[in-house]
Design a protein around this motif. Structure first.
Motif, mmCIF file in Angstrom:
data_model
loop_
_atom_site.group_PDB
_atom_site.id
_atom_site.type_symbol
_atom_site.label_atom_id
_atom_site.label_comp_id
_atom_site.label_asym_id
_atom_site.label_seq_id
_atom_site.Cartn_x
_atom_site.Cartn_y
_atom_site.Cartn_z
ATOM 1 N N ASP A 1 -0.468 0.460 -16.884
ATOM 2 C CA ASP A 1 -1.352 0.044 -17.894
ATOM 3 C C ASP A 1 -2.838 0.319 -17.884
ATOM 4 O OD1 ASP A 1 -2.457 -1.312 -19.984
ATOM 5 O OD2 ASP A 1 -1.436 -3.257 -19.503
ATOM 6 N N PRO A 2 -3.314 1.525 -18.395
ATOM 7 C CA PRO A 2 -4.521 1.964 -18.260
ATOM 8 C C PRO A 2 -5.575 0.851 -18.976
ATOM 9 C CG PRO A 2 -3.106 3.884 -18.965
ATOM 10 C CD PRO A 2 -2.279 2.584 -18.860
ATOM 11 N N GLY A 3 -5.094 0.032 -19.621
ATOM 12 C CA GLY A 3 -5.938 -0.960 -20.130
ATOM 13 C C GLY A 3 -6.655 -1.983 -18.923
ATOM 14 N N ALA A 4 -5.879 -1.813 -17.680
ATOM 15 C CA ALA A 4 -6.316 -3.075 -16.863
ATOM 16 C C ALA A 4 -7.055 -2.266 -15.720
ATOM 17 C CB ALA A 4 -5.154 -3.840 -16.400
ATOM 18 N N ARG A 5 -7.531 -3.269 -14.919
ATOM 19 C CA ARG A 5 -8.604 -2.352 -13.958
ATOM 20 C C ARG A 5 -9.038 -3.557 -12.857
ATOM 21 N NH1 ARG A 5 -11.609 2.341 -13.208
ATOM 22 N NH2 ARG A 5 -11.005 2.898 -15.313
ATOM 23 N N LEU A 6 -8.983 -3.244 -11.755
ATOM 24 C CA LEU A 6 -9.456 -4.028 -10.409
ATOM 25 C C LEU A 6 -11.149 -3.611 -10.131
ATOM 26 C CD1 LEU A 6 -6.859 -4.017 -8.040
ATOM 27 C CD2 LEU A 6 -7.195 -5.899 -9.695
ATOM 28 N N PRO A 7 -12.134 -4.320 -10.180
ATOM 29 C CA PRO A 7 -13.191 -3.849 -9.756
ATOM 30 C C PRO A 7 -13.422 -3.188 -8.195
ATOM 31 C CG PRO A 7 -13.128 -6.289 -9.547
ATOM 32 C CD PRO A 7 -12.003 -5.752 -10.152
ATOM 33 N N VAL A 8 -14.117 -2.047 -8.110
ATOM 34 C CA VAL A 8 -14.031 -1.683 -6.740
ATOM 35 C C VAL A 8 -15.430 -1.790 -6.189
ATOM 36 C CG1 VAL A 8 -14.102 0.923 -6.108
ATOM 37 C CG2 VAL A 8 -12.668 0.302 -7.905
ATOM 38 N N PHE A 9 -15.247 -1.793 -5.122
ATOM 39 C CA PHE A 9 -16.609 -2.040 -3.985
ATOM 40 C C PHE A 9 -16.723 -1.001 -3.034
ATOM 41 C CE2 PHE A 9 -14.792 -6.197 -5.336
ATOM 42 C CZ PHE A 9 -15.950 -6.660 -6.139
ATOM 43 N N VAL B 1 0.962 -1.339 -0.024
ATOM 44 C CA VAL B 1 -0.034 -0.093 -0.186
ATOM 45 C C VAL B 1 0.813 1.381 0.020
ATOM 46 C CG1 VAL B 1 -1.878 1.067 1.314
ATOM 47 C CG2 VAL B 1 -1.895 -1.326 1.390
ATOM 48 N N GLY B 2 0.611 2.346 -0.865
ATOM 49 C CA GLY B 2 1.257 3.376 -0.945
ATOM 50 C C GLY B 2 0.449 4.642 -1.572
ATOM 51 N N ASP B 3 1.010 5.508 -2.194
ATOM 52 C CA ASP B 3 0.381 6.332 -3.098
ATOM 53 C C ASP B 3 1.338 6.841 -4.112
ATOM 54 O OD1 ASP B 3 1.576 9.257 -2.727
ATOM 55 O OD2 ASP B 3 1.162 9.127 -0.675
ATOM 56 N N ARG B 4 0.496 7.450 -5.048
ATOM 57 C CA ARG B 4 1.367 7.844 -6.408
ATOM 58 C C ARG B 4 0.644 9.389 -6.767
ATOM 59 N NH1 ARG B 4 2.171 4.363 -11.667
ATOM 60 N NH2 ARG B 4 3.664 3.228 -10.240
ATOM 61 N N GLY B 5 1.486 10.389 -6.192
ATOM 62 C CA GLY B 5 0.979 11.798 -6.341
ATOM 63 C C GLY B 5 -0.271 12.112 -5.673
ATOM 64 N N GLY B 6 -0.428 11.453 -4.351
ATOM 65 C CA GLY B 6 -1.748 11.765 -3.573
ATOM 66 C C GLY B 6 -2.775 10.696 -3.996
ATOM 67 N N GLU B 7 -2.619 9.937 -4.846
ATOM 68 C CA GLU B 7 -3.483 8.595 -5.194
ATOM 69 C C GLU B 7 -3.181 7.655 -4.385
ATOM 70 O OE1 GLU B 7 -6.825 7.067 -7.074
ATOM 71 O OE2 GLU B 7 -6.327 9.239 -7.157
ATOM 72 N N PRO B 8 -4.103 6.882 -3.521
ATOM 73 C CA PRO B 8 -4.021 5.826 -2.532
ATOM 74 C C PRO B 8 -3.848 4.599 -3.780
ATOM 75 C CG PRO B 8 -6.098 6.540 -2.238
ATOM 76 C CD PRO B 8 -5.229 7.694 -3.245
ATOM 77 N N THR B 9 -2.824 3.883 -3.440
ATOM 78 C CA THR B 9 -2.424 2.784 -4.311
ATOM 79 C C THR B 9 -2.220 1.519 -3.412
ATOM 80 O OG1 THR B 9 0.006 3.331 -4.322
ATOM 81 C CG2 THR B 9 -1.560 4.410 -6.127
ATOM 82 N N VAL B 10 -2.120 0.391 -4.401
ATOM 83 C CA VAL B 10 -1.572 -0.763 -4.116
ATOM 84 C C VAL B 10 -0.913 -1.514 -5.156
ATOM 85 C CG1 VAL B 10 -3.871 -2.124 -4.845
ATOM 86 C CG2 VAL B 10 -2.260 -3.295 -3.175
ATOM 87 N N ARG C 1 -8.851 4.023 -5.379
ATOM 88 C CA ARG C 1 -10.220 4.625 -5.570
ATOM 89 C C ARG C 1 -10.815 4.099 -6.514
ATOM 90 N NH1 ARG C 1 -7.270 9.900 -4.127
ATOM 91 N NH2 ARG C 1 -7.798 10.208 -1.945
ATOM 92 N N THR C 2 -10.158 3.975 -7.775
ATOM 93 C CA THR C 2 -10.830 3.745 -9.169
ATOM 94 C C THR C 2 -10.449 2.414 -9.553
ATOM 95 O OG1 THR C 2 -9.026 4.419 -10.404
ATOM 96 C CG2 THR C 2 -10.593 5.899 -9.765
ATOM 97 N N GLY C 3 -9.583 1.717 -9.120
ATOM 98 C CA GLY C 3 -9.247 0.256 -9.459
ATOM 99 C C GLY C 3 -8.330 0.365 -10.678
#
Length: 107
Positions: A85-93, A57-66, A78-80
């Motif tokens: 690689d903007p072509g990939a995404r995790l579902p968000v709940f 867990v961290g952040d990139r430019g203030g965006e919380p990330t994993v 926040r968005t998954g």
């Protein structure tokens, strides 16, 4: 909305994730250092393994990330969206704190 309890808040340490099954969905629940809660899909879209909850867990430019522990791609909590690689995404709940319990909404 149908909320499912996941764990007591004190069991979810800051900067760590916890895997959970919400309905038929493998979910990774995170608590950040500033006490925000996030829930994303636990399956890494690049390798198909259920490992996101063990990511860094961290952040990139203030965006919380994993960051995935497998291939190290970084995802927005926040968005998954995969920030590498903007072509990939995790579902968000949806996730919430209710009293001292972490809950995730069934999709």
């Amino acid at each position: 909305m149908n909320w499912q309890p996941i764990c007591a808040l004190d069991l979810l340490a800051p900067e760590h994730g916890m895997p959970a099954l919400v309905g038929d969905n493998a979910v990774a629940v995170f608590r950040t250092h500033d006490d925000e809660l996030f829930a994303v899909g636990n399956v890494d879209p690049f390798c198909g393994a259920g490992v996101i909850s063990r990511g860094i867990v961290g952040d990139r430019g203030g965006e919380p990330t994993v960051a995935s522990p497998m291939l190290k791609q970084v995802f927005s909590l926040r968005t998954g969206l995969c920030l590498d690689d903007p072509g990939a995404r995790l579902p968000v709940f949806r996730v919430r704190r209710r009293e001292a319990v972490v809950e995730v909404a069934l999709p």
